[in-house]
Design an enzyme around this catalytic site. Structure first.
Site, short mmCIF file in Angstrom:
data_model
loop_
_atom_site.label_atom_id
_atom_site.label_comp_id
_atom_site.label_asym_id
_atom_site.label_seq_id
_atom_site.Cartn_x
_atom_site.Cartn_y
_atom_site.Cartn_z
N CYS A 1 -13.32 97.67 9.88
CA CYS A 1 -13.34 97.16 8.49
C CYS A 1 -13.58 98.24 7.45
O CYS A 1 -13.40 98.01 6.26
CB CYS A 1 -14.40 96.07 8.37
SG CYS A 1 -14.15 94.75 9.55
N ASN B 1 -12.06 87.44 6.79
CA ASN B 1 -12.22 88.87 7.04
C ASN B 1 -10.90 89.44 7.56
O ASN B 1 -10.49 89.11 8.67
CB ASN B 1 -13.36 89.05 8.06
CG ASN B 1 -13.63 90.51 8.40
OD1 ASN B 1 -12.84 91.39 8.08
ND2 ASN B 1 -14.74 90.75 9.07
N HIS C 1 -16.30 94.97 1.34
CA HIS C 1 -15.55 94.39 2.47
C HIS C 1 -15.87 92.90 2.53
O HIS C 1 -17.03 92.50 2.43
CB HIS C 1 -15.96 95.09 3.75
CG HIS C 1 -15.46 94.40 4.98
ND1 HIS C 1 -14.15 93.99 5.09
CD2 HIS C 1 -16.08 94.01 6.12
CE1 HIS C 1 -14.00 93.38 6.26
NE2 HIS C 1 -15.15 93.37 6.90
N1 ACO Z 1 -19.68 76.56 14.29
C1 ACO Z 1 -20.83 75.93 14.54
N2 ACO Z 1 -21.91 76.52 15.10
C2 ACO Z 1 -21.81 77.84 15.39
C3 ACO Z 1 -20.61 78.58 15.13
C4 ACO Z 1 -19.53 77.89 14.58
N3 ACO Z 1 -18.36 78.50 14.28
N4 ACO Z 1 -20.80 79.87 15.53
C5 ACO Z 1 -22.07 79.93 16.00
N5 ACO Z 1 -22.66 78.72 15.93
C6 ACO Z 1 -24.01 78.35 16.32
C7 ACO Z 1 -24.62 79.28 17.34
O1 ACO Z 1 -24.23 78.91 18.65
C8 ACO Z 1 -26.09 79.11 17.08
O2 ACO Z 1 -26.51 77.92 17.70
P1 ACO Z 1 -27.99 77.81 18.37
O3 ACO Z 1 -28.95 78.00 17.23
O4 ACO Z 1 -28.00 76.43 18.94
O5 ACO Z 1 -28.06 78.90 19.40
C9 ACO Z 1 -26.17 78.90 15.57
O6 ACO Z 1 -24.86 78.47 15.17
C10 ACO Z 1 -26.57 80.15 14.79
O7 ACO Z 1 -25.75 81.24 15.25
P2 ACO Z 1 -25.85 82.66 14.59
O8 ACO Z 1 -24.91 83.59 15.32
O9 ACO Z 1 -27.29 83.07 14.50
O10 ACO Z 1 -25.30 82.34 13.11
P3 ACO Z 1 -25.27 83.27 11.86
O11 ACO Z 1 -25.93 82.61 10.73
O12 ACO Z 1 -25.67 84.67 12.17
O13 ACO Z 1 -23.71 83.28 11.48
C11 ACO Z 1 -21.81 84.75 11.70
C12 ACO Z 1 -22.76 83.79 12.41
C13 ACO Z 1 -21.06 84.00 10.64
C14 ACO Z 1 -20.86 85.34 12.73
C15 ACO Z 1 -22.64 85.89 11.03
O14 ACO Z 1 -23.57 86.38 11.95
C16 ACO Z 1 -21.81 87.06 10.53
O15 ACO Z 1 -21.06 86.92 9.57
N6 ACO Z 1 -22.00 88.26 11.11
C17 ACO Z 1 -21.44 89.52 10.60
C18 ACO Z 1 -19.97 89.64 10.78
C19 ACO Z 1 -19.54 91.01 10.29
O16 ACO Z 1 -19.88 91.40 9.20
N7 ACO Z 1 -18.86 91.79 11.11
C20 ACO Z 1 -18.58 93.17 10.78
C21 ACO Z 1 -17.29 93.39 10.23
S1 ACO Z 1 -15.97 92.81 11.23
C22 ACO Z 1 -15.03 94.17 11.78
O17 ACO Z 1 -15.39 95.31 11.69
C23 ACO Z 1 -13.70 93.86 12.46
#
Ligand code: ACO
Length: 332
Positions: A114, A285, A255
């Site tokens: 990214c 993204n 980003h």
């Molecule tokens: N729908 C419903 N529930 C979900 C989903 C979904 N799509 N995905 C995860 N959950 C659940 C999990 O299983 C978890 O359940 P649990 O509490 O029962 O275990 C709960 O939701 C919380 O999961 P988290 O992973 O802690 O959720 P978070 O608030 O962190 O959001 C997300 C997840 C959106 C992926 C976030 O962490 C994020 O945006 N991370 C950064 C992404 C990023 O910036 N990447 C870098 C750039 S990408 C690149 O370089 C190609």
């Protein structure tokens, strides 16, 4: 003294829309969850016969046309992508150069996930300032749908396809010049976000016909925390080093990974809402394409004016990060 000026922008988003409602029929998720946790409502998906290079060509044609240069004046193409037409070779940049009718010029890809667009901006700046090239076409292009696992709700809700391109040209006018570009990387965090199969370091078994996927895998929550920390630190540093107040930034173009990450960084920098460029809602993204697609968005809305200062800020797999202070300097 030679400087590098950001002359023009172009972008392309494939026609097909994949909405949160569509995804909720594919994995256990909902529009409400995706909107609340990411700010994403929909993303674009390229057609089967539409490759990363095709997306890049469409963005590049617009950027060249808007630059006021003749196509033949472009002397280098650099493409940032993690979803190239072909893994290893040929590079997507060489395919794009031929599709544009530009043979016999320097063309290569870089892999910085990214952060790719900030990396290729720094490459263009360095080639131009050294006098080696005059007009560099930089392209961030991604068909992330080709490396996304649509049975993994932790990643498939985030990513989309698209491309953005810019022409960076030599100038002797310091007022037009890209002020600074920062880039950094730390492989210690490599396992937060990776495509574990398909390379020489993979556990992938090439004799097992079912073991063929080259999908992204991510530790989302850990990535989130590192993203907020890194993005904030990097922009604070680049502003301080260049003695620029965040109030004088016209457009903060981060980003577009997650609205909550952008909001946290914007708040840390005390940015006003009107300074922050947001496209995450409609494109998700798009990795290396996300920043140029966002710049194109404000250009097409008419809110990006000649001479205005953009602050770019990126973070991605690797881990990689980068930021840049870029005045918009079109010729016309
Ligand atoms: N729908 C419903 N529930 C979900 C989903 C979904 N799509 N995905 C995860 N959950 C659940 C999990 O299983 C978890 O359940 P649990 O509490 O029962 O275990 C709960 O939701 C919380 O999961 P988290 O992973 O802690 O959720 P978070 O608030 O962190 O959001 C997300 C997840 C959106 C992926 C976030 O962490 C994020 O945006 N991370 C950064 C992404 C990023 O910036 N990447 C870098 C750039 S990408 C690149 O370089 C190609």
């Amino acid at each position: 003294m030679l400087y590098a000026a950001f002359r023009s922008i172009g972008a392309y988003a494939p026609k097909k829309i994949l909405s949160n409602e569509d995804l909720s029929t594919m994995v256990d998720t909902s529009d409400e969850w995706i909107t609340k946790r990411t700010g994403i409502k929909e993303r674009r998906i390229a057609a089967d016969n539409e490759y990363t290079s095709d997306l890049g060509v469409k963005a590049a044609e617009l950027a060249i046309e808007r630059s006021g240069l003749k196509k033949q004046e472009i002397d280098m193409i650099v493409c940032a992508t993690i979803s190239p037409d072909y893994f290893c070779m040929p590079s997507t940049a060489t395919i794009i150069s031929t599709k544009l009718g530009l043979n016999n010029i320097t063309a290569f890809d870089i892999s910085a996930a990214c952060t790719g667009f900030v990396y290729i901006l720094s490459i263009a700046k360095a080639f131009i300032e050294s006098g080696m090239k005059k007009n560099v076409l930089i392209i961030g292009a991604e068909k992330l749908s080709s490396i996304t696992d649509y049975s993994d709700r932790g990643t498939c809700i985030l990513f989309g396809d698209g491309a953005g391109a810019a022409v960076i040209s030599a100038t002797d006018n310091k007022d037009e010049a890209i002020i600074d570009v920062h880039t950094g990387a730390d492989g210690a965090y490599a396992d937060l976000l990776m495509t574990p199969n398909g390379g020489s370091g993979s556990a992938h078994d090439s004799l097992n016909p079912e073991d063929t996927s080259c999908f992204m895998e991510m530790k989302g929550n850990e990535t989130f925390k590192v993203a907020v920390r890194t993005l904030t630190k990097d922009v604070v540093e680049i502003l301080k080093e260049n003695n620029i107040d965040s109030k004088s930034i016209n457009h903060f173009v981060p980003h577009q990974a997650n609205y909550r990450i952008i909001k946290a960084v914007g708040d840390a920098l005390k940015l006003r809402e009107d300074q922050v460029v947001l496209t995450v809602e409609k494109y998700g993204n798009t990795s290396g394409a996300s920043i140029p697609m966002a710049i194109n968005d404000i250009y097409e809305k008419g809110t990006l004016k000649k001479g205005e200062l953009m602050l770019l800020d990126a973070f991605g797999g690797g881990l990689t990060w980068g930021s840049a202070l870029v005045p918009f300097s079109p010729l016309k």
